[in-house]
Design an enzyme around this catalytic site. Structure first.
Site, short mmCIF file in Angstrom:
data_model
loop_
_atom_site.label_atom_id
_atom_site.label_comp_id
_atom_site.label_asym_id
_atom_site.label_seq_id
_atom_site.Cartn_x
_atom_site.Cartn_y
_atom_site.Cartn_z
N ASP A 1 32.21 46.94 54.37
CA ASP A 1 31.43 48.07 53.70
C ASP A 1 29.90 47.69 53.35
O ASP A 1 29.52 46.71 53.67
CB ASP A 1 32.28 48.91 52.96
CG ASP A 1 32.07 50.41 53.07
OD1 ASP A 1 30.84 51.05 53.02
OD2 ASP A 1 32.94 51.11 53.58
N HIS B 1 27.69 47.04 55.85
CA HIS B 1 27.14 48.28 56.12
C HIS B 1 25.72 48.49 55.48
O HIS B 1 25.35 49.30 55.53
CB HIS B 1 27.96 49.49 55.76
CG HIS B 1 29.22 49.66 56.65
ND1 HIS B 1 30.12 50.80 56.48
CD2 HIS B 1 29.98 48.95 57.43
CE1 HIS B 1 31.26 50.67 57.17
NE2 HIS B 1 31.01 49.42 58.09
#
Length: 486
Positions: free
Chosen positions: A287, A310
């Site tokens: 993430d 991310h």
């Protein structure tokens, strides 16, 4: 006789002259004192070239000059109290810790902490190298009587059996430091969250399962003058490192590593905290490498290696119609490799509040899917098996005074720059400068694009692809992907 008098007179004159020369140095006024140049000290302040004011005129120049002064002042590292040498050392082995990776050492750690925290003199809790300690959910609580150093040189592992964890309630935590002043966590040790058992039972992996929160590996809450350095966190069930409601924090030389497909494993998550510095971090996650949430003010991050993951994110903000307050955030010098996003600011529809005075500087993108993105219509699904677009709402978190400068490299898709803002509250005072992004392996037919929606650019110069030159498609607006989940 006359010649003798002449010789005597000459000798007397020479003696007088010699005395005058000898005394002259002592009687003469002192010369200018030589002053050594000031010594240059290492600093975590924002580099001078990171706060240059643009050569613009009028109200815009005044606005940005003011913002830059505030950022420069806010990013200066407040003086932290020097760590006093520990005069009392509490080795967890002395309290019964076995360190074989199988025996439960939780109580031994708790006893060692109790002694260190209650010590009237500076103390250290020692986790020796060469051993593996199984520790279940634990809280190291303050306040402590003196400065405490948590010296971690071994390996601490989380239980693999989910039955060893308390029933999920809110956001569970594995290792929790709370309400401590002047804490130092240091050493060459590792925290292994044994996240595999949690990942395979995530609703993002198995869509038949309900979505629940997995434990955070390491959290600090309500701490002041906190310093964490050199440690390594791997395989977290969910967030690796969480800073919540803390003041004056320095995180340096951290290593964080989980697979790129591990769900929700943010690297460093900061919320409701002020005066935070992140200096040299190598982050691999499933993430956000860094996520900055509401209530955060004066954060400066530099020398960040990110990927997979991310990217570097502000948000998501405004979820569940909440009010966001984020300001004075600077991310300066970072290298992103193979990430889903690069520099990103994201908020849900229906929220309120603000995110302002945000700067992304000196970033290198290497095969990043969306290198620059502002998304005020961020939307993920509570049930990933039945995804649908979020409903349009009339309120939004307001974004303003945002700078993207000196960002270069390659994009894995054509969407190099996406500024998709709210219809009700457009993004204001967005500046793009010295940006050069190309599609990796792409030619003229597959050139990078820049799309804008309700974005108000104050300035752009030397930007490729040219800002706001491509049309926004329906797919761009929806922007819902199963991987993008918190």
């Amino acid at each position: 006789m006359a010649s003798r008098r002449t010789l005597v007179s000459s000798a007397c004159a020479l003696v007088v002259l010699l005395l005058l020369v000898l005394l002259g140095g002592a009687l003469a006024p002192p010369g200018p004192r030589k002053v050594s140049p000031p010594r240059r000290m290492l600093s975590t302040n924002v580099p001078a070239n990171s706060v240059n004011v643009y050569g613009t005129t009028g109200a815009f120049q005044q606005t940005w000059s003011s913002v830059h002064r505030k950022l420069a002042a806010a990013s200066k590292a407040p003086k932290q109290p020097k760590s006093a040498p520990a005069s009392a050392v509490f080795d967890v082995g002395s309290f019964g810790a076995v360190g074989d990776g199988r025996s439960d050492d939780t109580k031994a750690f708790q006893k060692a902490w109790s002694k260190a925290c209650s010590s009237p003199q500076p103390a250290a809790l020692l986790v020796p190298a060469g051993k593996k300690y199984l520790v279940k959910e634990i809280v190291f609580a303050g306040p402590c009587k003196s400065h405490v150093t948590f010296k971690h040189d071994g390996t601490i592992v989380a239980p693999q059996d989910k039955a060893d964890w308390s029933k999920p309630h809110g956001y569970p935590h594995w290792i929790h430091f709370s309400n401590i002043d002047s804490l130092t966590v240091t050493g060459k040790g590792t925290l292994d969250g044994n996240g595999k058992v949690w990942w395979k039972n995530s609703c993002r992996i198995n869509k038949k399962l309900p979505c629940t929160h997995a434990p955070t590996t390491l959290i600090f809450s309500s701490c002041k003058h906190l310093k964490v350095e050199n440690i390594k966190l791997i395989n977290s069930p969910q967030f690796h490192f969480w800073v919540e409601s803390c003041h004056d924090v320095t995180l340096s030389r951290l290593t964080i590593a989980s697979p790129g497909n591990s769900p929700g494993t943010d690297g460093i998550h900061v919320a409701n905290s002020e005066d935070v510095r992140i200096i040299k971090a190598n982050i691999k996650s499933g993430d956000d490498c860094i996520s900055v949430e509401t209530g955060t003010k004066n954060l400066y991050a530099t020398k960040i290696e990110c990927g997979p993951g991310h990217g570097l994110s502000i948000g998501s903000l405004g979820d569940d119609n909440s009010k966001a307050q984020v300001s004075n955030i600077t991310i300066d010098i970072a290298h992103l490799t193979g990430t889903m996003f690069g520099a990103r600011i994201k908020s849900w529809q229906g929220g309120s509040g603000y995110a302002k005075d945000i700067k992304f500087l000196n970033l290198v993108m290497d095969n990043v899917k969306n290198p620059i993105i502002i998304d005020q219509n961020y939307c993920t699904m509570a049930d990933p098996a039945h995804r649908k677009p979020c409903k349009e709402q009339k309120s939004a978190v307001q974004f303003s005074n945002i700078l993207f400068k000196n960002i270069k490299g390659t994009s894995a898709t054509k969407d190099a720059i996406k500024l998709h803002c709210s219809k009700a509250f457009p993004c204001r005072d967005v500046v793009l400068q010295d940006i050069d992004l190309k599609v990796k392996g792409g030619g003229e037919k597959n050139a990078a694009t820049s799309t804008c929606e309700n974005a108000m650019l104050s300035k752009s110069s030397n930007v490729s692809p040219s800002p706001c030159t491509s049309a926004v498609t329906k797919g761009d607006k929806d922007d819902v992907t199963p991987e993008d989940y918190e």
